[in-house]
Design a protein around this motif. Structure first.
Motif, mmCIF file in Angstrom:
data_model
loop_
_atom_site.group_PDB
_atom_site.id
_atom_site.type_symbol
_atom_site.label_atom_id
_atom_site.label_comp_id
_atom_site.label_asym_id
_atom_site.label_seq_id
_atom_site.Cartn_x
_atom_site.Cartn_y
_atom_site.Cartn_z
ATOM 1 N N LYS A 2 0.831 -1.209 0.000
ATOM 2 C CA LYS A 2 0.000 0.000 0.000
ATOM 3 C C LYS A 2 0.864 1.257 0.000
ATOM 4 O O LYS A 2 1.944 1.276 0.580
ATOM 5 C CB LYS A 2 -0.904 -0.002 1.234
ATOM 6 N N CYS A 3 0.331 2.281 -0.628
ATOM 7 C CA CYS A 3 1.033 3.566 -0.704
ATOM 8 C C CYS A 3 0.795 4.347 0.593
ATOM 9 O O CYS A 3 -0.347 4.606 0.972
ATOM 10 C CB CYS A 3 0.526 4.355 -1.905
ATOM 11 N N THR A 4 1.871 4.706 1.250
ATOM 12 C CA THR A 4 1.788 5.433 2.526
ATOM 13 C C THR A 4 0.976 6.722 2.385
ATOM 14 O O THR A 4 0.124 7.025 3.227
ATOM 15 C CB THR A 4 3.216 5.791 3.004
ATOM 16 N N PHE A 5 1.224 7.470 1.326
ATOM 17 C CA PHE A 5 0.540 8.758 1.187
ATOM 18 C C PHE A 5 -0.936 8.560 0.857
ATOM 19 O O PHE A 5 -1.783 9.338 1.324
ATOM 20 C CB PHE A 5 1.229 9.630 0.143
ATOM 21 N N CYS A 6 -1.280 7.541 0.075
ATOM 22 C CA CYS A 6 -2.697 7.250 -0.183
ATOM 23 C C CYS A 6 -3.397 6.860 1.122
ATOM 24 O O CYS A 6 -4.560 7.237 1.339
ATOM 25 C CB CYS A 6 -2.847 6.143 -1.220
ATOM 26 N N GLU A 7 -2.706 6.145 1.970
ATOM 27 C CA GLU A 7 -3.286 5.758 3.270
ATOM 28 C C GLU A 7 -3.510 6.985 4.145
ATOM 29 O O GLU A 7 -4.477 7.054 4.895
ATOM 30 C CB GLU A 7 -2.390 4.721 3.973
ATOM 31 N N VAL A 44 -4.969 12.248 -5.302
ATOM 32 C CA VAL A 44 -4.997 11.104 -6.220
ATOM 33 C C VAL A 44 -3.567 10.613 -6.408
ATOM 34 O O VAL A 44 -2.630 11.417 -6.468
ATOM 35 C CB VAL A 44 -5.617 11.521 -7.569
ATOM 36 N N HIS A 45 -3.397 9.318 -6.515
ATOM 37 C CA HIS A 45 -2.056 8.744 -6.651
ATOM 38 C C HIS A 45 -1.488 8.936 -8.054
ATOM 39 O O HIS A 45 -2.109 8.538 -9.043
ATOM 40 C CB HIS A 45 -2.075 7.249 -6.319
ATOM 41 N N TYR A 46 -0.322 9.525 -8.109
ATOM 42 C CA TYR A 46 0.521 9.545 -9.308
ATOM 43 C C TYR A 46 1.901 9.151 -8.825
ATOM 44 O O TYR A 46 2.296 9.498 -7.702
ATOM 45 C CB TYR A 46 0.571 10.935 -9.944
ATOM 46 N N GLY A 95 6.700 6.475 -3.397
ATOM 47 C CA GLY A 95 6.298 6.454 -4.800
ATOM 48 C C GLY A 95 4.963 7.100 -5.091
ATOM 49 O O GLY A 95 4.160 6.567 -5.856
ATOM 50 N N HIS A 96 4.700 8.224 -4.461
ATOM 51 C CA HIS A 96 3.486 9.030 -4.683
ATOM 52 C C HIS A 96 4.003 10.451 -4.878
ATOM 53 O O HIS A 96 4.679 10.988 -3.992
ATOM 54 C CB HIS A 96 2.585 8.912 -3.447
ATOM 55 N N PHE A 97 3.724 11.034 -6.023
ATOM 56 C CA PHE A 97 4.263 12.355 -6.353
ATOM 57 C C PHE A 97 4.145 13.308 -5.162
ATOM 58 O O PHE A 97 3.075 13.420 -4.562
ATOM 59 C CB PHE A 97 3.516 12.946 -7.551
#
Ligand SMILES: [Zn+2]
Length: 130
Positions: A2-7, A44-46, A95-97
């Motif tokens: 999972k993406c830390t920043f999306c979480e 939003v994830h990029y 890996g999240h802009f």
């Protein structure tokens, strides 16, 4: 994984969110490199600068600008370094802009713009249309 920043955006991980709008978040990183260090992200994830949509990039940059103005007028900073690492080879850690905002003051002793002196022109031509 999972993406830390999306979480963080989903509220599944805690973060010290300082400012937020419809599309972006600004929060303090776990390791503050300088006083007032902030991370600015799109909700939003990029992955990085090569895949972020133009509109989203514009929104993030405008949000970063607004954050800088808040820091300038509310905390008395006079300059900013905006840093982005895109890609593993550029030392991107999450890996999240994201854009780092490093607030600066005159003679603060911070060297955020290292003189590398290693550059060579890799472009075979110039002044071409994109
Ligand atoms: Zn993400």
């Amino acid at each position: 994984m999972k993406c830390t920043f999306c979480e963080i955006v989903k509220g599944n991980l805690p973060a010290n969110v300082i400012w937020e709008n419809e599309n972006c978040l600004a929060f303090t990183p776990l390791e503050m490199e300088v006083d007032g260090h902030l991370l600015v992200i799109p909700k939003v994830h990029y992955n990085d600068v090569t895949d972020i949509y133009s509109v989203a990039l514009s929104e993030v940059m405008n949000f970063a600008k607004e954050c800088c103005n808040k820091i300038k007028y509310e905390h008395g900073y006079t300059g900013f370094n905006l840093l982005n690492a895109s890609g593993k080879s550029a030392q991107q850690s999450v890996g999240h802009f994201h854009i780092h905002i490093l607030p600066r003051k005159e003679e603060d002793g911070i060297e955020a713009w290292p003189k590398l002196g290693l550059g060579e022109d890799i472009y075979t031509s110039s002044h071409n249309k994109l």
